[in-house]
Design a protein around this motif. Structure first.
Motif, short mmCIF file in Angstrom:
data_model
loop_
_atom_site.label_atom_id
_atom_site.label_comp_id
_atom_site.label_asym_id
_atom_site.label_seq_id
_atom_site.Cartn_x
_atom_site.Cartn_y
_atom_site.Cartn_z
N ASP A 119 -18.03 -2.17 30.03
CA ASP A 119 -18.66 -0.87 29.85
C ASP A 119 -18.70 -0.47 28.39
N MET A 120 -17.59 -0.70 27.69
CA MET A 120 -17.55 -0.31 26.28
C MET A 120 -18.52 -1.15 25.45
N ALA A 121 -18.73 -2.40 25.85
CA ALA A 121 -19.68 -3.25 25.12
C ALA A 121 -21.10 -2.70 25.26
N ILE A 122 -21.44 -2.28 26.47
CA ILE A 122 -22.78 -1.72 26.70
C ILE A 122 -22.94 -0.41 25.94
N ILE A 123 -21.90 0.44 26.01
CA ILE A 123 -21.95 1.72 25.31
C ILE A 123 -22.04 1.52 23.81
#
Length: 602
Positions: free
Chosen positions: A425-429
């Motif tokens: 999720d943090m990579a996408i964000i």
């Protein structure tokens, strides 16, 4: 033997139709003068009631248009009513009431309906002074009403908002509701000072109210929210229609409604989360009308509303779990900036099409940079919009990061790099936010003469330098974005430099000329979230001392001198019990940073 209960004095009935009577101006002036003293004890109750009865008969017997011939007397009557209601309300909130005012209130209860009809009629008047004065009087009277009477008035006001074709009536109805929502028991007029018993004269005959008698205003505020809640969908639909078909005649209604919406959501209104939850619906409908052709005043008020929803420094930054509504708005803003050219439509620096004329702004609205005139085609109003849109986007980024990873997990992830779905999720964000940050950076530099290589962490401080609350909130956002992204941000050198909190802090110290007294003033003041910022930043320094020392370089000594002097100043105030709250967590962190510095581990 028990004495029979004394009957309440009533307003005398009218002896004729009042058609030929003139308003008793001298008597109104006498009552008005005594109300300024906050006491009516020098006047006889029958005389007061007779004057009020004559006025009520006169206004009830003639249409509003007919009474415009007596414009001065009408304004005097409305002013007297407003002053009477406000004095009575303020004295009731303090628990000490002039006995004569109390008697007039009791006697006038029988004629509340007539007075309300008169005020509603005046509020729809085309005379802007009469309509405005009537709305002020009506809001003060509404705060005094209880039970079914307040419900009926609020129902009529909300019906005006939803259905009335008289824009003057709609605008003032909104203002009445807003004043009720924003009213505070402890609100004090600056001329009253701290005089006991609300500044009543010594010869005033006073009565002391019981605690039960001083309650009730919160009930009216609660009823107001419920009445609005039931028609909120229709009200938002009408607002959207007005914005889409903007005209100068509709401007005051649009501004009033958006201001009311902001007040309903604001934590300052002292409304519960349950009472205000419904008012977060419909926020997304305001995004569509925001184009390059939208009037500047609409942009400013919508940005004010969005900034209040994303009230980061004093609300969202303190929460471990964020509510769904502000998160949805944050996602909407990020998508708009990233995919819908939102920033290109912002009306500043000559980039918009149909904009209003340059507006006069107070010094509080002017951002850092050139202090007067225009720069790159931007006037003071342009810079205000620029500040507001940059701040709301920064808060949207911070909310999105915080939603995915709260502060406690951020500290662990900054060491371990996170794991599982959270890391995905943090990579996408991170990819989305990197694009948003790049667009904001380009947007600001296209409007203001900042160095092309200056990172956001630097120009952010200079942009908000003249507005303490916005500056501190932006610094909190930048710090939380950096720590929230954890180790991932260190793998992106460009993004790392763009939001590096050490850069922000160094530029901030430059802006205040390395004066520790300014830091102390910000800590003592309750107008910013500087305590939250300093507490979190000092914790960040303690965790990453080597990085902090390396970033400061040859300036480490002067930076630490400021922090050490701040600690000494706080110590002096604490030793004299002059600090307004428990500052020991900050003191401990300052001492820890000083120890790391003295060890020479840099």
């Amino acid at each position: 033997m028990v004495e029979p209960q004394q009957k309440r004095v009533k307003l005398p009935p009218s002896g004729d139709d009042g058609g030929g009577q003139l308003l008793p101006r001298p008597d109104l002036e006498i009552i008005h003068a005594q109300l300024i003293r906050k006491c009516l004890c020098s006047l006889q109750l029958p005389d007061i009631l007779h004057t009020l009865a004559v006025c009520n008969d006169c206004f009830s017997s003639h249409p509003v248009a007919h009474m415009l011939r007596l414009r001065d007397e009408t304004l005097l009557y409305i002013s007297m009513l407003t002053l009477f209601f406000e004095v009575s309300l303020r004295q009731q909130s303090r628990g000490v009431l002039c006995s004569r005012i109390s008697e007039v209130v009791a006697a006038g209860a029988d004629n509340e309906g007539a007075v309300l009809d008169i005020l509603f009629g005046f509020m729809a008047s085309e005379d802007k002074y009469i309509s405005y004065s009537a709305s002020r009087a009506l809001s003060s009277l509404l705060l005094m009403l209880r039970g079914r009477a307040s419900e009926l008035v609020l129902e009529k006001l909300v019906e005006n908002l939803a259905d009335s074709t008289n824009l003057i009536e709609v605008g003032h109805s909104i203002e009445v509701v807003r004043r009720v929502i924003e009213w505070k028991d402890l609100d004090e007029h600056p001329l009253e000072g701290t005089e006991a018993e609300s500044g009543q004269p010594p010869d005033c005959s006073k009565i002391t109210l019981t605690p039960a008698d001083t309650q009730g205003v919160n009930e009216v505020k609660y009823v107001a929210t419920k009445k609005l809640d039931r028609k909120w969908f229709l009200l938002v639909a009408r607002l959207t229609e007005l914005v889409n078909e903007f005209t100068v005649e509709r401007e005051h209604v649009i501004v009033s409604f958006l201001t009311l919406w902001e007040s309903l959501i604001s934590v300052k209104a002292n409304l519960s989360v349950t009472d205000t939850k419904e008012f977060y619906s419909g926020l997304e409908r305001l995004m569509t009308p925001l184009t390059r052709h939208t009037h500047t005043i609409v942009w400013r008020k919508v940005l004010d509303l969005y900034n209040e929803v994303l009230c980061y420094g004093s609300t969202l930054a303190l929460q471990d779990v964020l509510a769904e509504e502000p998160c949805n708005l944050a996602h909407l803003l990020i998508r708009a900036v990233k995919d819908r050219r939102f920033l290109e439509c912002v009306p500043c620096g000559g980039s918009a099409g149909n904009r209003s004329q340059p507006s006069q702004s107070s010094s509080m609205d002017i951002g850092a940079g050139p202090s007067s005139g225009t720069v790159n085609g931007m006037d003071q109003g342009d810079r205000t919009i620029l500040h507001k849109v940059v701040l709301v986007v920064l808060k949207a980024i911070a909310v999105t990061v915080k939603e995915t990873r709260c502060d406690s997990s951020s500290e662990n992830s900054s060491r371990s790099g996170g794991s599982g779905s959270e890391d995905v999720d943090m990579a996408i964000i991170e990819r989305s936010l990197r694009e948003v940050v790049r667009k904001v950076d380009h947007f600001v530099k296209s409007k203001l003469p900042y160095h092309p290589e200056a990172p956001m962490a630097e120009w952010m401080v200079r942009l908000f330098a003249d507005q303490d609350d916005w500056l501190v909130e932006s610094m909190v956002c930048g710090l939380d974005i950096f720590t929230g992204l954890g180790i991932r941000i260190r793998q992106q050198p460009e993004l790392h430099a763009c939001v590096n909190p050490h850069t922000t802090f160094l530029v901030f110290l430059e802006t205040i000329y390395l004066e520790h007294d300014v830091l102390l003033d910000l800590l003592v003041s309750n107008e910013t979230s500087f305590l939250l910022y300093l507490l979190r930043y000092l914790k960040f320094i303690r965790r990453s001392w080597q990085e902090f020392a390396s970033h400061c370089g040859h300036r480490l000594e002067e930076v630490m001198t400021v922090l050490i002097r701040l600690r000494f100043a706080i110590d002096r105030l604490v030793s004299k019990n002059l600090f307004p709250y428990n500052i020991s967590p900050v003191l401990k962190l300052l001492q820890k940073c000083e120890e790391l510095y003295e060890v020479g581990n840099h």
